[in-house]
Design a protein around this motif. Structure first.
Motif, short mmCIF file in Angstrom:
data_model
loop_
_atom_site.label_atom_id
_atom_site.label_comp_id
_atom_site.label_asym_id
_atom_site.label_seq_id
_atom_site.Cartn_x
_atom_site.Cartn_y
_atom_site.Cartn_z
N UNK A 8 0.87 -1.17 0.00
CA UNK A 8 0.00 0.00 0.00
C UNK A 8 0.91 1.21 0.00
N UNK A 9 0.61 2.19 -0.82
CA UNK A 9 1.51 3.33 -0.93
C UNK A 9 0.69 4.62 -1.02
N UNK A 122 4.22 11.19 1.83
CA UNK A 122 3.20 10.18 2.12
C UNK A 122 3.87 8.96 2.72
N UNK A 123 3.07 8.01 3.16
CA UNK A 123 3.61 6.80 3.77
C UNK A 123 3.02 5.57 3.09
N UNK A 124 3.55 4.40 3.41
CA UNK A 124 3.06 3.16 2.84
C UNK A 124 3.37 1.99 3.74
N UNK A 125 2.88 0.82 3.35
CA UNK A 125 3.14 -0.43 4.08
C UNK A 125 4.30 -1.15 3.41
N UNK A 163 -4.91 4.68 1.09
CA UNK A 163 -3.73 4.42 0.27
C UNK A 163 -4.10 3.86 -1.08
N UNK A 164 -3.08 3.64 -1.89
CA UNK A 164 -3.24 3.03 -3.20
C UNK A 164 -2.64 1.63 -3.16
#
Length: 195
Positions: A8-9, A122-125, A163-164
């Motif tokens: 996820x981003x 931004x953040x992500x997994x 997220x995307x």
């Protein structure tokens, strides 16, 4: 450690307030207090926002965690803080602007409100593994995770966190991680030094 996968981003962070309804309401004749977690992405977002609002006076108030800063907003001890959009659960908190390059529902980006420069914050997994892991095992795990990342439960969880969904593994995950790490390292150089 090294990244194996990104599921996820581009999850945005939000500038939140209790007593201000939108960025247009900011009064250049008033001083505002912004609660931040020093040395974190919240300080990066805060500094970039403050730098681009040169006509408004902001004072940073340091907190150990983002939840502490959010509680301070709810208690009227600071005017704003930066929080992960997905974690905002109190209806009294208003997201005034979000990072990233895409509006999310009613939440507008800083850039869409005339404040560019926060699109990459931004953040992500990321799933990290030990660098010493056997390469055949890492490849097998990457293959399993690549298939799992496309599962409805995983993509739905990512979307719930604004997220995307992504399916980035192996070398591309490592490249994305290095790009983000280098970007954030360069941004941290612009932070004021703590006394």
């Amino acid at each position: 450690f090294t990244p194996l996968a990104v599921f996820c981003d581009n999850q945005p962070l939000a500038l939140i307030a209790k007593n201000v309804n939108n960025l247009r309401d900011l009064d250049s004749n008033r001083k505002y207090a912004v609660g931040i977690n020093p040395g974190s992405i919240t300080q990066l977002v805060s500094n970039e926002f403050v730098r681009r609002r040169a006509n408004t006076v902001f004072t940073e108030v340091f907190f150990k965690t983002t939840p502490e800063a959010t509680i301070a907003v709810l208690g009227d001890h600071v005017d704003f803080t930066i929080e992960f959009l997905a974690t905002i659960q109190d209806d009294r908190l208003k997201p005034l602007a979000i990072t990233g390059n895409q509006n999310v529902g009613p939440h507008r980006t800083f850039a869409s409100q005339g404040i560019p420069g926060l699109e990459k914050l931004t953040v992500g997994y990321y799933l990290m593994i030990n660098r010493a892991m056997d390469s055949a095992l890492a490849d097998e795990l990457g293959s399993i995770l690549s298939r799992a990342s496309q599962a409805t439960k995983v993509t739905d969880a990512c979307r719930r966190d604004f997220g995307q969904p992504t399916n980035i593994t192996g070398v591309r995950a490592q490249q994305l991680f290095r790009e983000r790490r280098d970007f954030f390292a360069a941004q941290v150089q612009n932070l004021p030094k703590q006394q």
